[in-house]
Design a protein around this motif. Structure first.
Motif, PDB file in Angstrom:
ATOM      1  N   ARG A 307       0.751  -1.163  -0.027  1.00 16.28           N
ATOM      2  CA  ARG A 307      -0.060   0.042   0.034  1.00 16.28           C
ATOM      3  C   ARG A 307       0.926   1.047  -0.039  1.00 16.28           C
ATOM      4  NH1 ARG A 307      -4.942  -0.164  -0.039  1.00 16.28           N
ATOM      5  NH2 ARG A 307      -5.292   1.835   0.702  1.00 16.28           N
ATOM      6  N   ASP A 311       1.659   3.397  -4.268  1.00 17.11           N
ATOM      7  CA  ASP A 311       1.118   4.939  -4.341  1.00 17.11           C
ATOM      8  C   ASP A 311       1.627   5.431  -5.464  1.00 17.11           C
ATOM      9  OD1 ASP A 311      -0.551   6.675  -2.977  1.00 17.11           O
ATOM     10  OD2 ASP A 311       1.167   7.811  -2.136  1.00 17.11           O
ATOM     11  N   MET A 317      -6.433   2.084  -6.344  1.00 15.21           N
ATOM     12  CA  MET A 317      -6.507   1.317  -5.334  1.00 15.21           C
ATOM     13  C   MET A 317      -7.885   1.473  -4.432  1.00 15.21           C
ATOM     14  SD  MET A 317      -2.570   1.655  -4.327  1.00 15.21           S
ATOM     15  CE  MET A 317      -2.573   0.112  -3.111  1.00 15.21           C
ATOM     16  N   GLN A 325      -5.672  -6.903  -2.532  1.00  9.81           N
ATOM     17  CA  GLN A 325      -5.214  -5.361  -2.797  1.00  9.81           C
ATOM     18  C   GLN A 325      -5.539  -5.008  -4.358  1.00  9.81           C
ATOM     19  OE1 GLN A 325      -4.351  -2.664  -1.037  1.00  9.81           O
ATOM     20  NE2 GLN A 325      -4.712  -3.928   0.735  1.00  9.81           N
ATOM     21  N   LEU A 327      -6.203  -3.422  -8.254  1.00  8.70           N
ATOM     22  CA  LEU A 327      -5.643  -2.273  -8.696  1.00  8.70           C
ATOM     23  C   LEU A 327      -6.810  -2.313  -9.863  1.00  8.70           C
ATOM     24  CD1 LEU A 327      -1.937  -2.981  -9.123  1.00  8.70           C
ATOM     25  CD2 LEU A 327      -3.083  -1.227  -7.651  1.00  8.70           C
ATOM     26  N   ARG A 363     -10.131  -5.326 -13.281  1.00 11.94           N
ATOM     27  CA  ARG A 363      -9.006  -5.001 -12.380  1.00 11.94           C
ATOM     28  C   ARG A 363      -8.045  -6.123 -12.362  1.00 11.94           C
ATOM     29  NH1 ARG A 363     -12.960  -4.591  -7.386  1.00 11.94           N
ATOM     30  NH2 ARG A 363     -14.052  -3.627  -9.127  1.00 11.94           N
TER      31      ARG A 363
END
Ligand code: PLP
Length: 392
Positions: A307, A311, A317, A325, A327, A363
């Motif tokens: 995380r 960034d 996110m 997690q 994307l 995603r």
């Protein structure tokens, strides 16, 4: 005649392919921990639900071999007709004590989470019931409402205020709120305390699908434990093919709920019991889940690093702090392109497209495991930043 039927099917498949929706079952030729061999190449997988890395754990493979020698490989019958073996009974009692969704809870096991959700909803709901479901719930909770012939009322994702308005307007004889605890394609967590308060206020059951929280959150007891929630109106489903690394699922709830499911649920009554050797293996796996603090700490470290260092990537996110997690790329073809670019760099992260996720939100569902090491996470981040530089 059959030619026309086949032609129609083939046109449907071609239309799916034209929309970037063709699916392919990739053949995994070998697997150990987070490493998979696909098309003869070894890749690091970031697509599994093997959160604690137990699915290829040597101790569990040994436990399975010993259980197969003791119990054979099949249950030979349904639970009600002689297929319910001592390992099933022992596993159900171990699970009920571990997750404890209410005082004196019991549990019943299933061959899959899909069947368990069908069983819960079709037992507790009927034609006179409204099933209130989060819009991003897993498909099998919705399919349970279909099997029950109940009315399905969907509410916006994680929106307890919108759910309250729908409950207040309901004239149904019975109400059931159904939610994923950790949403499978987004990784975020349902507002369970608010949902339980609404269930109490509107006299509804609260069905919690903890497929992705069991073994991970609440020191392994799951998402309810994470938030210190328990109630006789909670019906908890947990799967055993994800963090537990084996296969199957369980429902844990008030003893009368479990009795009703075991006696009447079609997905329980009209199917062969899972092999007792799997139940025995799951008892060993539950031991590793209980003692899994080091695995959970390593998993949390991977998530926090990802995380922080993901960034600035050009993909969206979610607010997830769990091992899921995503994307979010948007277009189906773009998501496929990103997956392909990662695979070229030795990473297996298949694209997730509609109808598994809403249109326009294709995603990569990146998921972490305690089986990953720091270098695996570093390799993923490096590859993502490299692909991002040439993106768009
Ligand atoms: C939230 C959720 N519920 C239920 C299931 C079904 O579980 P199973 O794979 O054991 O059928 C899954 C995943 O497969 C899931 O992600």
């Amino acid at each position: 005649m059959a030619d026309r039927l086949v032609d129609t099917l083939e046109r449907t498949l071609a239309a799916r392919a034209a929309d970037g929706l063709a699916r392919r079952r990739r053949v995994v030729e070998a697997r150990a921990g987070a490493r998979v061999v696909v098309d003869g190449r070894e890749l690091v997988g970031f697509a599994s639900n093997d959160y604690l890395g137990l699915s290829t754990d040597p101790a569990l493979a040994e436990a399975a071999a010993a259980a197969a020698r003791r119990w054979g490989v099949g249950a030979a019958a349904s639970h009600l007709l002689g297929g319910h073996h001592a390992p099933h009974e022992a596993l159900e009692s171990d699970l009920a004590a571990w997750v404890a969704p209410c005082e004196g809870a019991r549990a019943v096991t299933f061959s899959s989470g899909y069947l368990a959700n069908l069983a819960i909803v079709s037992t507790l709901a009927d034609r006179g019931t409204e099933v209130f479901a989060d819009r991003l719930n897993h498909a099998c909770l919705n399919d349970g409402a279909l099997l029950a012939r109940a009315r399905l009322v969907r509410y916006p994702h994680r929106d307890a205020a919108a759910l309250e308005r729908r409950l207040a307007a309901s004239r149904a004889r019975r109400r059931l709120i159904a939610t994923d605890a950790v949403f499978s394609m987004d990784g975020d967590v349902a507002p369970l305390a608010a949902l339980l308060a609404l269930a109490e206020r509107h006299d509804a059951w609260l069905v919690v699908d903890d497929a992705h929280g069991f073994g991970v959150l609440g020191r392994g007891r799951g998402t309810l434990a994470e938030f210190h929630l328990a109630s006789p109106r909670i019906v908890l489903m947990g799967t055993l093919g994800k963090a537990a690394g084996v296969a199957g699922a369980f429902v844990a709830a008030h003893p009368s709920v479990i009795e009703a499911i075991a006696q009447t649920a079609r997905p329980c009554v009209f199917t062969t019991a899972a092999p007792p050797m799997l139940a025995e293996t799951l008892r060993a796996s539950l031991g590793l889940v209980r003692d899994g603090e080091r695995r959970r700490a390593r998993l949390a470290r991977h998530v926090a690093r990802f995380r922080a260092e993901a960034d600035g990537l050009p993909w969206t996110m979610t607010g997830s702090t769990t091992p899921i997690q995503p994307l979010v790329v948007g277009g189906n073809r773009e998501a496929l392109d990103l997956a392909r670019s990662l695979e070229e760099r030795g990473l297996f992260v298949p694209a997730i497209r509609p109808p598994t996720v809403p249109d326009g939100t294709a995603r990569l569902r990146v998921s972490f495991s305690a089986a990953h090491d720091d270098d695996d996470v570093g390799a993923l981040l490096h590859a993502l930043h490299e692909v991002a530089r040439g993106w768009g």
